[in-house]
Design an enzyme around this catalytic site. Sequence first.
Site, PDB file in Angstrom:
ATOM      1  N   ASP A  15      -3.524  16.164   6.487  1.00 28.86           N
ATOM      2  CA  ASP A  15      -3.181  15.459   5.289  1.00 28.86           C
ATOM      3  C   ASP A  15      -4.386  15.843   4.134  1.00 28.86           C
ATOM      4  O   ASP A  15      -5.259  16.460   4.414  1.00 28.86           O
ATOM      5  CB  ASP A  15      -3.821  13.964   5.834  1.00 28.86           C
ATOM      6  CG  ASP A  15      -3.021  13.322   6.672  1.00 28.86           C
ATOM      7  OD1 ASP A  15      -1.507  13.763   6.966  1.00 28.86           O
ATOM      8  OD2 ASP A  15      -3.227  12.217   7.404  1.00 28.86           O
ATOM      9  N   ARG A  16      -3.907  15.124   2.892  1.00 25.75           N
ATOM     10  CA  ARG A  16      -4.580  15.648   1.858  1.00 25.75           C
ATOM     11  C   ARG A  16      -6.022  15.398   1.853  1.00 25.75           C
ATOM     12  O   ARG A  16      -6.810  16.144   1.450  1.00 25.75           O
ATOM     13  CB  ARG A  16      -3.994  14.758   0.373  1.00 25.75           C
ATOM     14  CG  ARG A  16      -4.636  15.192  -0.750  1.00 25.75           C
ATOM     15  CD  ARG A  16      -4.449  14.062  -1.720  1.00 25.75           C
ATOM     16  NE  ARG A  16      -2.880  14.086  -2.325  1.00 25.75           N
ATOM     17  CZ  ARG A  16      -2.609  14.925  -3.019  1.00 25.75           C
ATOM     18  NH1 ARG A  16      -3.326  15.754  -3.861  1.00 25.75           N
ATOM     19  NH2 ARG A  16      -1.036  14.801  -3.347  1.00 25.75           N
TER      20      ARG A  16
END
Length: 296
Positions: A129-130
């Site tokens: 995820d970011r």
Amino acid sequence: MELQLPFTERPQRLKTFLQSRGLSGTYWKKLKAAGALQVNGAAIQRDLLLQPGDRICWDFLPEACTLEPEKVMPAILAETELYLAVDKPAGLVTHNAGKERTPALSRQVAWYFQQQGIPSAVHPVSRLDRETSGVVLFAKNACLHHMLAQGKLEKTYLGITLGTWPKKAGLLNGPIGRRPGSIVERQVSPEGLPARTRYQILAEREGLSLVRFQLETGRTHQIRVHAAAAGHPLLGDTLYGPPGAPGRHYLHAWKIRFREPFTERTAEIIAPVPRDFQAAWGGLFNILAQDPPMLG
């Protein structure tokens, strides 16, 4: 790439030997058609009979990269002729496609490949995820991507979660599916896909827990969803925890272990714990130096 038919094995067909080492039938055909295979230094384009001690060499076929390179040097953790492991910072997406120009780790890897003259597309084997930091593994061609993706990646994460867990080690195994009405959010649901996360509490302080997570499956947002469902969302996770402005959630892909394609050597790659994570907890390296075995 170079392999040898061991002296302890019987004569066998070249195709049989390569497929026993994980090469797909499709890639075997491509290598043979391109004349890329050599046996004992001689180019071949047929399925000959190997003798013990014979050496097989080839160069992986060049690939076109469709990503727009981003002129940023990725933080390289490990590199071989087969793969590249990179340390992704929080706040950066792993991958975007085509000619997109938004910052992405895959675009940085494309630039690195370009600078190093590596004729490969970008193949992320793992994604984060970011706002998750840590190890991301890239294969150096489609053949290796398939082999690494089919193999077992042992993924170990570190997380800072809210609250004190009643049980200090265990298994979180609620099925995970998409939350109705959302294209992003997931939830534990009987209709979801099987998901298994092992956890162990490493330390506790001031209403927070330092937790080691080990994935046995790879569902979207798996650790975040399981931790929240257990009543202990990640610190800073505003999607699954207390609401607030989006920002860093404290999850770090700390270590991966896997068998290297063809060589069968065990690779272990560790991403240093970033400073913001250390600052949110403190005393982290003393805890991790012990690296106790996973319980539960």
